[in-house]
Each structure stands twice: as structure tokens, then as C-alpha cells.
Design an enzyme around this catalytic site. Sequence first.
Site, short mmCIF file in Angstrom:
data_model
loop_
_atom_site.label_atom_id
_atom_site.label_comp_id
_atom_site.label_asym_id
_atom_site.label_seq_id
_atom_site.Cartn_x
_atom_site.Cartn_y
_atom_site.Cartn_z
N LYS A 89 0.84 -1.20 0.00
CA LYS A 89 0.00 0.00 0.00
C LYS A 89 0.87 1.25 0.00
CE LYS A 89 -1.63 2.09 3.56
NZ LYS A 89 -2.31 2.47 4.82
N ASP A 133 -6.41 0.64 0.94
CA ASP A 133 -6.49 0.86 2.39
C ASP A 133 -7.87 0.43 2.87
OD1 ASP A 133 -8.19 2.83 1.51
OD2 ASP A 133 -7.20 4.47 2.56
#
Length: 380
Positions: A243, A261
Site C-alpha cells: 500500500k 487501504d
Amino acid sequence: MSEREAAKRATGGPTAAKKTAAKKAPARKTAAKKTAGTKATAEKTATRATAKKATPAANKTAAKKAPAKTAAKKAPVHTAAKKAPVNTAAKKSATKKPATKKPAAKKPAAKKASGGTSTESKASRARRAARINEALADVYYYAHPELDFENPFELLVATVLSAQTTDLRVNQTTPALFASYPTPEDMAAANPEELEELIRPTGFFRSKAKSLLGLSAALRDNFGGEVPGTVDELVTLPGVGRKTAFVVLGNAFGVPGLTVDTHFGRLVRRWKLTEQTDAVKVEQEIDALLPKSEWTMFSHRTIFHGRRICHSRKPACGACPIAELCPSYGEGETDPEKAKKLLKYEMGGQPGQRLKPPADYPGQPAPPLPSRAPAAGAAQ
């Protein structure tokens, strides 16, 4: 006739009279017996008649009483029997009413958003993903990374600090941090306790300080003090996952990537674009639905929507500009007026998360971090 014969006859007369009386007496007795028998028979007959009359009356009374008792005994059964159909009807009507109401409540959502089922084809999901992306682009034309940064190193550090906190709190913390440690070499040589104190407002400051020291030293020692531009290289740095790597690549280097996320994962599942919960699998499935050139901006738009309208606990469905495309419409507040009160940041007339937002940002800049001097004094 002589007087003697007359006397004999006279004497014999009484005897004859007695005989006659005797003869007649049985007849009288017989008559009396017959009369007594007749009376007895009459009495018996009357008794029987009375008994017969009494019996039907008694029977009728018993018959009347018996049904009363039976009715009394059976009354609960009959009552239950009578009530059972009512209850059954009530149950049926109660069962039918929700069945009638539920489709009515779901009709708007069904009309607004087709698909979103486990049997939906990949092509259908791709078309829906494209429509959602276009609608979000119209609403969030100003979507951008919500972390303040000037270079790849600052974005990398800010992204690591954003774990388990808001971008706003990170943006309020990093000005003092970058003023003290502007380069990887400076941060790698930082005093751990001083670094921890600077990043304390972001939470989990000890573990985050350890990650910052480690990645700064790795950048200094392995990459000449420069942030690498590939996923494989970035994930070798302490505290950096996929991420974080895609945030840096997409916004500092222009390399497309999805930022999966919590907001992103929640929304793509609500839109029925995927059923996966693992971040890597979510990334792979959404990658296949959209052109590569749209990956970074689709991430920003989706995260913007999740933070401002499609919240985790109370989605503002009644104020959602893309409600007609959402198969999960109705999970949140559908009343327009109540939904408006749930909007956040610029959508709710409040400051945004960046202290230095882009020029086309329609909201107000976030305020700097309040002074912590009073808190420190109170602690002493």
C-alpha cells in the site's frame, strides 16, 4: 208344615245365608284383591309412567348438563381451535407484510444498480466499475493524495506515519519533523527519543520511529539516499508494504497503482466489485476491471468518497451523488436532511486534511497542530 220344620228351615236359613255369604266373600275378596291388584297395577303403572316421565326429564337435564360440562371441558380446545386459525392468519399476514415491504424498500436500489451478484460476469463488473469511476471523477474532480509532501522522501515518511491515524494529524506533525530531518541521512542519524517526541501525535510513535530510522538508513546505505521507483525495491524498506509503495509510486513517480487501504476495500465490496478481503487479492481483482492508467486516480476518488460520504458505520446514502450506481444503497441513512449532517470535510463545509491543498481544492485548508505546551505543563 209343622212348626219344627219351619224352625229347621229357619235355622238352616242362616247357614245358607252364611254359605251364601261365604260364597260371596271370596268374590268380594277376589274383587278386593282384583281391586288391590288393579290399584297396585295402577300405582306401578303410574310409578313407571312417572319414572318414564322423570327419566326423560332427568335425561334431558343430564343431557343439558352434560353438554355444558363437555362444552366447559372442550371450550379451551374449541377456543384454541378457533384462535389457531386467527393466529395462523396473523402469522401469515405478518409473514406476508414484511415480504411485501422488503421488496418495496429494495426496489429503488434494484432499479438504481443492477448486477452486484456472485454470478455477475467479469465484463459486467468491469462496465459497472467504469461507470462508478466516471461518476466519482465528476464529483471529486479535485481528488489528490491527502498528505502534504515536497519530494518522494517526505511522501514515504508521511505514508508510514499515516498508519492508524488520520492524514490530518500527519500533516500537522510533519512540518516540524521535516524541518529537523530533511534528508534520509539526517533522519538515519537522529536521536531515537527526539524522533519519538516529534512524531508522538500520530500514535504508536515508538514503532514508527524504529521504522523511520530503519528505512532512512536503508535509503542511505542501499540506494544512495534516493527513494527507489519500483515496488520490489520499496517493499524491502522497513515499515513499507505494498500500500505504501503504491502511494509513493503513484503520486511521486507517476507509476499507476491501486492503494488498497481500509476505505478502498470497504467501498469496492459495497459496490460488489469484489468479495475479497485480503488486500493483495482485492488489488488483483480491481486491477483487472479498470485500465492501468486509471488505477491511481480511482484509488484517490474511492478513498475521498469513503472518508466524506460512504463511512464505515453511518454511510450518508441520502446525500450520495452516486447512489443510483450502488447495489448497497440503503445500508446507511437515506433521509436527505439527516444524511447531510453526516458529511465530512469539504463536503460538510469543514476544513480538509491538508495544510497545503492543491489550487483547485474547493474546501478550506486544515489548521496547524495546536500547541502542546499546556499539555506538557499539566503533565509536570
